[in-house]
Design a protein around this motif. Structure first.
Motif, PDB file in Angstrom:
ATOM      1  N   ARG A  33       0.820  -1.216   0.000  1.00  0.00           N
ATOM      2  CA  ARG A  33       0.000   0.000   0.000  1.00  0.00           C
ATOM      3  C   ARG A  33       0.853   1.265   0.000  1.00  0.00           C
ATOM      4  O   ARG A  33       1.980   1.286   0.495  1.00  0.00           O
ATOM      5  N   ILE A  34       0.290   2.298  -0.582  1.00  0.00           N
ATOM      6  CA  ILE A  34       0.885   3.624  -0.551  1.00  0.00           C
ATOM      7  C   ILE A  34      -0.062   4.520   0.243  1.00  0.00           C
ATOM      8  O   ILE A  34      -1.239   4.671  -0.113  1.00  0.00           O
ATOM      9  N   ASN A  35       0.437   5.070   1.338  1.00  0.00           N
ATOM     10  CA  ASN A  35      -0.351   5.972   2.176  1.00  0.00           C
ATOM     11  C   ASN A  35       0.065   7.410   1.891  1.00  0.00           C
ATOM     12  O   ASN A  35       1.247   7.738   1.969  1.00  0.00           O
ATOM     13  N   THR A  36      -0.900   8.237   1.560  1.00  0.00           N
ATOM     14  CA  THR A  36      -0.626   9.643   1.267  1.00  0.00           C
ATOM     15  C   THR A  36      -1.068  10.491   2.454  1.00  0.00           C
ATOM     16  O   THR A  36      -2.212  10.370   2.920  1.00  0.00           O
ATOM     17  N   LYS A  37      -0.176  11.327   2.940  1.00  0.00           N
ATOM     18  CA  LYS A  37      -0.486  12.228   4.044  1.00  0.00           C
ATOM     19  C   LYS A  37      -0.257  13.657   3.579  1.00  0.00           C
ATOM     20  O   LYS A  37       0.842  14.017   3.159  1.00  0.00           O
ATOM     21  N   ILE A  38      -1.325  14.451   3.625  1.00  0.00           N
ATOM     22  CA  ILE A  38      -1.273  15.838   3.187  1.00  0.00           C
ATOM     23  C   ILE A  38      -1.291  16.724   4.425  1.00  0.00           C
ATOM     24  O   ILE A  38      -2.244  16.711   5.204  1.00  0.00           O
ATOM     25  N   ILE A  39      -0.226  17.483   4.596  1.00  0.00           N
ATOM     26  CA  ILE A  39      -0.104  18.351   5.758  1.00  0.00           C
ATOM     27  C   ILE A  39      -0.294  19.793   5.298  1.00  0.00           C
ATOM     28  O   ILE A  39       0.470  20.314   4.476  1.00  0.00           O
ATOM     29  N   SER A  40      -1.345  20.420   5.809  1.00  0.00           N
ATOM     30  CA  SER A  40      -1.636  21.809   5.484  1.00  0.00           C
ATOM     31  C   SER A  40      -2.113  22.488   6.757  1.00  0.00           C
ATOM     32  O   SER A  40      -1.472  22.363   7.799  1.00  0.00           O
ATOM     33  N   ASP A  41      -3.254  23.184   6.705  1.00  0.00           N
ATOM     34  CA  ASP A  41      -3.808  23.753   7.936  1.00  0.00           C
ATOM     35  C   ASP A  41      -4.169  22.630   8.910  1.00  0.00           C
ATOM     36  O   ASP A  41      -4.147  22.803  10.120  1.00  0.00           O
TER      37      ASP A  41
END
Length: 207
Positions: free
Chosen positions: A89-97
């Protein structure tokens, strides 16, 4: 030797985005790719502390190959079983506000592939430590941790379990060497919310 098992390892693709907007094209400011999964994290920390371990589990496809490459680059020993179907699996983590995570499913594991892992584990002795950590893919039986604890009873291998809910509760009858619930999981065991003060944590841990 210390062995770690990660049933569903991942490539963690972590990006930082200013003012992330749903439904729009967003441009990343920072991108990083890490090997992920609780057992893998244990192997990485042990390596940083100067202790050798062997990372066990399952990898598949190009993403599985990259997980192994990154671990070996970090100095970790790997002995993964290559699954024939699907991709790690590829886990995507988007860090913003705030932080948004999108986690993949992982490969389908066959009975034959699971048997290969059990064969490896049968070689462990009382001088070894086995760390079982993290979730399991849907293709595996939900009593897989129990099966492993039962398998290792005759060898008296010390087993460390870091899991949630029934995965952890059901192995307690085998008296693992160490368990590691966090304050939220410890509260869930007793039908409560997160345990936030030292007195409640101590009482629940002793119980």
């Amino acid at each position: 030797m210390i062995y770690t098992v990660t049933f569903n390892p991942s490539l963690d693709y972590v990006v930082k985005v200013d003012n992330f907007a749903v439904g729009e094209i967003n441009r990343t400011q920072v991108e990083n790719i890490y090997p992920g999964g609780k057992g893998i994290n244990v192997s990485l920390v042990l390596q940083n502390l100067g202790l050798q371990s062997v990372a066990l589990g399952f990898t598949a496809g190009f993403s599985g190959t990259e997980i192994e490459r990154l671990l070996q680059k970090a100095g970790c020993r790997c002995d993964f079983i290559r699954a024939a179907a699907g991709y790690s699996r590829i886990n995507t983590k988007i860090i913003s506000d705030s932080e948004t995570a999108l986690n993949g499913q992982g490969p389908q594991l066959s009975k034959e592939e699971l048997h290969k892992l059990f064969t490896k584990l049968q070689g462990l002795t009382q001088d070894d430590i086995l760390v079982l950590a993290g979730s399991i893919p849907a293709s595996l039986p939900d009593d897989i941790y129990e099966q492993i604890l039962e398998l290792l009873q005759p060898a008296c291998t010390r087993v460390v379990v870091d899991a949630t809910g029934d995965l952890l509760l059901k192995v307690l009858k085998y008296k693992p060497f160490l368990i590691k619930p966090n304050h939220e999981e410890l509260g869930e065991f007793f039908g409560r919310g997160p345990l936030l003060n030292e007195e409640d944590i101590l009482a629940a841990a002793l119980k």
